[in-house]
Design an enzyme around this catalytic site. Structure first.
Site, PDB file in Angstrom:
ATOM      1  N   HIS A 154      -7.461   8.508  -4.339  1.00  0.00           N
ATOM      2  CA  HIS A 154      -6.842   7.224  -4.012  1.00  0.00           C
ATOM      3  C   HIS A 154      -6.232   6.646  -5.288  1.00  0.00           C
ATOM      4  O   HIS A 154      -6.799   6.772  -6.378  1.00  0.00           O
ATOM      5  CB  HIS A 154      -7.899   6.272  -3.450  1.00  0.00           C
ATOM      6  CG  HIS A 154      -7.357   4.953  -3.004  1.00  0.00           C
ATOM      7  ND1 HIS A 154      -7.067   3.932  -3.884  1.00  0.00           N
ATOM      8  CD2 HIS A 154      -7.048   4.497  -1.768  1.00  0.00           C
ATOM      9  CE1 HIS A 154      -6.601   2.898  -3.202  1.00  0.00           C
ATOM     10  NE2 HIS A 154      -6.575   3.219  -1.916  1.00  0.00           N
ATOM     11  N   ASP A 175      -6.044   3.756  -6.741  1.00  0.00           N
ATOM     12  CA  ASP A 175      -6.915   2.919  -7.566  1.00  0.00           C
ATOM     13  C   ASP A 175      -8.014   3.737  -8.225  1.00  0.00           C
ATOM     14  O   ASP A 175      -8.420   3.474  -9.361  1.00  0.00           O
ATOM     15  CB  ASP A 175      -7.540   1.811  -6.723  1.00  0.00           C
ATOM     16  CG  ASP A 175      -6.504   0.833  -6.188  1.00  0.00           C
ATOM     17  OD1 ASP A 175      -5.474   0.631  -6.855  1.00  0.00           O
ATOM     18  OD2 ASP A 175      -6.731   0.272  -5.093  1.00  0.00           O
ATOM     19  N   LYS A 176      -8.494   4.750  -7.518  1.00  0.00           N
ATOM     20  CA  LYS A 176      -9.560   5.573  -8.078  1.00  0.00           C
ATOM     21  C   LYS A 176      -9.044   6.523  -9.161  1.00  0.00           C
ATOM     22  O   LYS A 176      -9.781   6.880 -10.089  1.00  0.00           O
ATOM     23  CB  LYS A 176     -10.262   6.344  -6.961  1.00  0.00           C
ATOM     24  CG  LYS A 176     -11.218   5.470  -6.180  1.00  0.00           C
ATOM     25  CD  LYS A 176     -12.364   5.076  -7.077  1.00  0.00           C
ATOM     26  CE  LYS A 176     -13.009   3.783  -6.644  1.00  0.00           C
ATOM     27  NZ  LYS A 176     -13.872   3.234  -7.686  1.00  0.00           N
ATOM     28  N   GLU A 189      -7.843  -0.612 -19.128  1.00  0.00           N
ATOM     29  CA  GLU A 189      -7.232  -0.760 -17.805  1.00  0.00           C
ATOM     30  C   GLU A 189      -6.113   0.277 -17.660  1.00  0.00           C
ATOM     31  O   GLU A 189      -5.396   0.580 -18.618  1.00  0.00           O
ATOM     32  CB  GLU A 189      -6.627  -2.160 -17.637  1.00  0.00           C
ATOM     33  CG  GLU A 189      -7.580  -3.301 -17.938  1.00  0.00           C
ATOM     34  CD  GLU A 189      -8.585  -3.532 -16.836  1.00  0.00           C
ATOM     35  OE1 GLU A 189      -8.412  -2.950 -15.734  1.00  0.00           O
ATOM     36  OE2 GLU A 189      -9.553  -4.287 -17.053  1.00  0.00           O
ATOM     37  N   GLU A 223      -8.489  -3.035 -24.902  1.00  0.00           N
ATOM     38  CA  GLU A 223      -9.062  -3.145 -26.235  1.00  0.00           C
ATOM     39  C   GLU A 223     -10.070  -2.038 -26.486  1.00  0.00           C
ATOM     40  O   GLU A 223     -10.864  -1.697 -25.606  1.00  0.00           O
ATOM     41  CB  GLU A 223      -9.784  -4.486 -26.394  1.00  0.00           C
ATOM     42  CG  GLU A 223      -8.875  -5.691 -26.220  1.00  0.00           C
ATOM     43  CD  GLU A 223      -9.616  -6.979 -26.517  1.00  0.00           C
ATOM     44  OE1 GLU A 223      -8.968  -7.903 -27.025  1.00  0.00           O
ATOM     45  OE2 GLU A 223     -10.824  -7.062 -26.242  1.00  0.00           O
ATOM     46  N   LYS A 271      -9.125   7.979   2.712  1.00  0.00           N
ATOM     47  CA  LYS A 271      -9.940   6.780   2.943  1.00  0.00           C
ATOM     48  C   LYS A 271     -10.795   7.018   4.179  1.00  0.00           C
ATOM     49  O   LYS A 271     -10.328   7.601   5.166  1.00  0.00           O
ATOM     50  CB  LYS A 271      -9.058   5.540   3.172  1.00  0.00           C
ATOM     51  CG  LYS A 271      -8.143   5.200   2.026  1.00  0.00           C
ATOM     52  CD  LYS A 271      -7.261   4.003   2.347  1.00  0.00           C
ATOM     53  CE  LYS A 271      -8.031   2.707   2.296  1.00  0.00           C
ATOM     54  NZ  LYS A 271      -7.123   1.527   2.418  1.00  0.00           N
ATOM     55  N   PHE A 283       0.699  12.082   6.772  1.00  0.00           N
ATOM     56  CA  PHE A 283       0.232  11.517   5.513  1.00  0.00           C
ATOM     57  C   PHE A 283       0.362  12.591   4.436  1.00  0.00           C
ATOM     58  O   PHE A 283      -0.620  13.149   3.965  1.00  0.00           O
ATOM     59  CB  PHE A 283      -1.206  11.025   5.661  1.00  0.00           C
ATOM     60  CG  PHE A 283      -1.802  10.357   4.446  1.00  0.00           C
ATOM     61  CD1 PHE A 283      -1.024   9.892   3.392  1.00  0.00           C
ATOM     62  CD2 PHE A 283      -3.177  10.173   4.364  1.00  0.00           C
ATOM     63  CE1 PHE A 283      -1.581   9.272   2.290  1.00  0.00           C
ATOM     64  CE2 PHE A 283      -3.757   9.564   3.263  1.00  0.00           C
ATOM     65  CZ  PHE A 283      -2.963   9.111   2.223  1.00  0.00           C
ATOM     66  N   ASP A 317       1.523   4.820  -3.304  1.00  0.00           N
ATOM     67  CA  ASP A 317       1.124   3.430  -3.510  1.00  0.00           C
ATOM     68  C   ASP A 317       0.616   3.304  -4.939  1.00  0.00           C
ATOM     69  O   ASP A 317      -0.123   4.165  -5.417  1.00  0.00           O
ATOM     70  CB  ASP A 317       0.020   3.048  -2.514  1.00  0.00           C
ATOM     71  CG  ASP A 317      -0.281   1.559  -2.504  1.00  0.00           C
ATOM     72  OD1 ASP A 317       0.493   0.791  -3.112  1.00  0.00           O
ATOM     73  OD2 ASP A 317      -1.282   1.172  -1.883  1.00  0.00           O
ATOM     74  N   ALA A 318       0.995   2.251  -5.628  1.00  0.00           N
ATOM     75  CA  ALA A 318       0.567   2.068  -7.011  1.00  0.00           C
ATOM     76  C   ALA A 318      -0.938   1.871  -7.080  1.00  0.00           C
ATOM     77  O   ALA A 318      -1.574   1.361  -6.155  1.00  0.00           O
ATOM     78  CB  ALA A 318       1.283   0.869  -7.634  1.00  0.00           C
ATOM     79  N   ARG A 349      -9.814  -2.247  -8.665  1.00  0.00           N
ATOM     80  CA  ARG A 349      -9.369  -2.892  -7.430  1.00  0.00           C
ATOM     81  C   ARG A 349     -10.209  -2.474  -6.219  1.00  0.00           C
ATOM     82  O   ARG A 349      -9.906  -2.865  -5.100  1.00  0.00           O
ATOM     83  CB  ARG A 349      -7.891  -2.568  -7.193  1.00  0.00           C
ATOM     84  CG  ARG A 349      -7.183  -3.622  -6.369  1.00  0.00           C
ATOM     85  CD  ARG A 349      -5.691  -3.638  -6.584  1.00  0.00           C
ATOM     86  NE  ARG A 349      -5.047  -2.347  -6.426  1.00  0.00           N
ATOM     87  CZ  ARG A 349      -3.729  -2.184  -6.483  1.00  0.00           C
ATOM     88  NH1 ARG A 349      -2.943  -3.239  -6.693  1.00  0.00           N
ATOM     89  NH2 ARG A 349      -3.192  -0.986  -6.352  1.00  0.00           N
ATOM     90  N   LYS A 350     -11.261  -1.695  -6.439  1.00  0.00           N
ATOM     91  CA  LYS A 350     -12.104  -1.240  -5.329  1.00  0.00           C
ATOM     92  C   LYS A 350     -13.569  -1.589  -5.600  1.00  0.00           C
ATOM     93  O   LYS A 350     -14.468  -0.775  -5.446  1.00  0.00           O
ATOM     94  CB  LYS A 350     -11.930   0.267  -5.117  1.00  0.00           C
ATOM     95  CG  LYS A 350     -10.594   0.632  -4.489  1.00  0.00           C
ATOM     96  CD  LYS A 350     -10.507   0.162  -3.039  1.00  0.00           C
ATOM     97  CE  LYS A 350      -9.161   0.455  -2.405  1.00  0.00           C
ATOM     98  NZ  LYS A 350      -8.108  -0.457  -2.868  1.00  0.00           N
ATOM     99  N   LYS A 395     -15.154  -0.220 -18.813  1.00  0.00           N
ATOM    100  CA  LYS A 395     -15.859  -1.201 -19.642  1.00  0.00           C
ATOM    101  C   LYS A 395     -17.084  -0.566 -20.283  1.00  0.00           C
ATOM    102  O   LYS A 395     -17.903   0.050 -19.590  1.00  0.00           O
ATOM    103  CB  LYS A 395     -16.291  -2.395 -18.804  1.00  0.00           C
ATOM    104  CG  LYS A 395     -15.124  -3.193 -18.230  1.00  0.00           C
ATOM    105  CD  LYS A 395     -15.612  -4.358 -17.387  1.00  0.00           C
ATOM    106  CE  LYS A 395     -14.420  -5.138 -16.813  1.00  0.00           C
ATOM    107  NZ  LYS A 395     -14.862  -6.241 -15.940  1.00  0.00           N
ATOM    108  N   LYS A 400     -20.471  -4.913 -21.919  1.00  0.00           N
ATOM    109  CA  LYS A 400     -19.898  -5.801 -20.902  1.00  0.00           C
ATOM    110  C   LYS A 400     -20.900  -5.911 -19.748  1.00  0.00           C
ATOM    111  O   LYS A 400     -21.139  -4.962 -19.014  1.00  0.00           O
ATOM    112  CB  LYS A 400     -18.571  -5.258 -20.373  1.00  0.00           C
ATOM    113  CG  LYS A 400     -17.364  -5.539 -21.253  1.00  0.00           C
ATOM    114  CD  LYS A 400     -17.357  -4.752 -22.526  1.00  0.00           C
ATOM    115  CE  LYS A 400     -16.026  -4.878 -23.262  1.00  0.00           C
ATOM    116  NZ  LYS A 400     -16.077  -4.177 -24.568  1.00  0.00           N
ATOM    117  N   ASP A 452     -20.645  -7.277 -16.961  1.00  0.00           N
ATOM    118  CA  ASP A 452     -20.082  -6.978 -15.647  1.00  0.00           C
ATOM    119  C   ASP A 452     -20.599  -5.632 -15.155  1.00  0.00           C
ATOM    120  O   ASP A 452     -20.893  -5.456 -13.969  1.00  0.00           O
ATOM    121  CB  ASP A 452     -18.545  -6.907 -15.714  1.00  0.00           C
ATOM    122  CG  ASP A 452     -17.898  -8.266 -15.623  1.00  0.00           C
ATOM    123  OD1 ASP A 452     -18.570  -9.220 -15.209  1.00  0.00           O
ATOM    124  OD2 ASP A 452     -16.710  -8.369 -15.967  1.00  0.00           O
TER     125      ASP A 452
END
Length: 393
Positions: free
Chosen positions: A17, A19-20, A45, A58, A173, A238, A246-247, A252-253, A273, A277, A279
């Site tokens: 995918h 994003d992945k 990122e 960074e 998906k 598909f 798709d970008a 984002r997931k 990260k 961090k 998060d």
């Protein structure tokens, strides 16, 4: 009393995918820096689209010359990730896509709050809230909808990469709707799968014929009934997939990465990260604690929230909710949690062994519900704290 009879749905996405793909590249960059220096700082990122990957953020190593040398490897790291995932499409190919590297040295203003020094304890890398969750409805102590949505794509990825299914391509998906009765999953009401494939002549029925045996292999047999709805490639062809279709963007997931919507999320993404961090590291610690509470038999369902401030070492708050399933009051479990584990950023990293290059493998099919690896990967999935928690209460 929480609701006992309902239908709940979660989705997962494959390593291919868009994003992945970005999560994988960001985590591979992180692993490369941690391999060079366990205390490396990384906030990476990635953005991907047709024929292009852009990497920014960074990074920091103690030796400026080594940092400069490491920067020159970023492009190859990205290409290796894309190749391993399996992209050799005309408009997104590991060997021909452009890779732009805009990583730069970590901000000194951020570093001064995180690094400590002069007797000051190392602080959290940012403010925020993090959640961990566990429930006894699967052996992995994960919510069943997300655990099995991951399992479907994991099995199909194995079949694709082994060559058993040569017409499947990396982007996919899954979505699983489970009916709960008396609070336990008992039936699949619908299965949704969209899987990229090689040939435009392949129909939805053709793809279902390929994937259905693998789906039935991973789901409990009595959960699929004659009433179960199947939606395989419901839009038809598909073939164009991945970042060409798709970008993609790192982070984002986050619901796919955690509990599929069954529990709250603090909002921060994980991939790219380093473990200073919170998060990432504190979300891992919260899952570790919640899982051990359930494994210890102290509750059948547990949510933990931790909160932090940038530059401050100790968590500002610890919150436990057992949804009425606890063997003792949540306040007592909260006190036990604070006793059995050092929840400062450094304490978490040392307890779970997080300063290691173990993150690329987390970038697809979830960060939780996985078996701990011998080299320290998924250490937060161990249940070795259960006895200490029982003693603490």
């Amino acid at each position: 009393m929480s609701r006992q009879n309902y239908i709940f749905t979660s989705e997962s996405v494959s390593e291919g995918h868009p994003d992945k793909v970005c999560d994988r590249i960001s985590d591979a960059v992180l692993d490369s820096f941690l391999a060079a220096e366990p205390e490396a700082r990384v906030a990476c990122e990635t953005f991907a689209t047709s024929g292009l990957v852009v990497i920014g953020g960074e990074v920091g190593l103690s030796d400026p010359e080594r940092l400069k040398d490491h920067m020159g490897r970023i492009g190859q790291i990205a290409r290796d990730c894309i190749k391993d995932i399996g992209y050799e499409q005309e408009k997104f190919h590991w060997n021909t896509c452009h890779v732009l590297n805009f990583l730069h040295e970590q901000s000194a203003h951020i570093a001064q709050g995180v690094n400590g020094g002069h007797g000051k304890e190392e602080g959290a890398g940012d403010q925020g809230i993090m959640f961990g969750y566990a429930v006894d409805e699967t052996p992995e102590l994960m919510p069943a909808p997300i655990q099995y949505a991951h399992a479907i794509l994991g099995r199909l990825t194995e079949a694709r990469k082994s060559g058993a299914e040569p017409t499947l391509r990396p982007d996919a998906k899954s979505q699983l709707s489970l009916r709960y009765e008396n609070g336990r999953p008992v039936e699949v009401t619908s299965i949704v799968l969209s899987h990229q494939h090689a040939d435009e002549s392949q129909t939805s029925d053709d793809i279902r014929a390929i994937v259905e045996p693998y789906i039935r292999e991973v789901l409990p047999s009595d959960w699929i009934t004659e009433a179960t709805e199947w939606w395989v490639n419901p839009t038809g062809t598909f073939v164009i997939g991945g970042p060409d279709g798709d970008a993609g963007l790192t982070g984002r997931k986050i619901i796919v990465d955690t509990y599929g919507g069954s529990a709250p999320h603090g909002g921060g993404a994980f991939s790219g990260k380093d473990p200073t961090k919170v998060d990432r590291s504190a979300a891992y610690a919260a899952r570790y604690l919640a899982k051990n509470i359930v494994a210890a038999g102290m509750a059948s369902r547990c949510l933990i929230q931790l909160s932090y401030a940038i530059g401050v070492a100790r968590p500002l708050s610890i919150y436990v909710d057992t949804y009425g399933t606890g063997e003792l009051p949540s306040e007592e479990i909260e006190r036990a949690v604070g006793q059995v584990m050092d929840l400062t950023p450094r304490g978490i990293r040392e307890h779970l062994g997080l300063n290691r290059p173990i993150y690329s493998r987390t970038s697809a099919l979830g960060h939780f519900g996985r078996a701990p690896d011998a080299d320290g990967g998924f250490s937060w999935e161990a249940t070795d704290l259960a006895e200490a928690l029982r003693r603490a209460v």
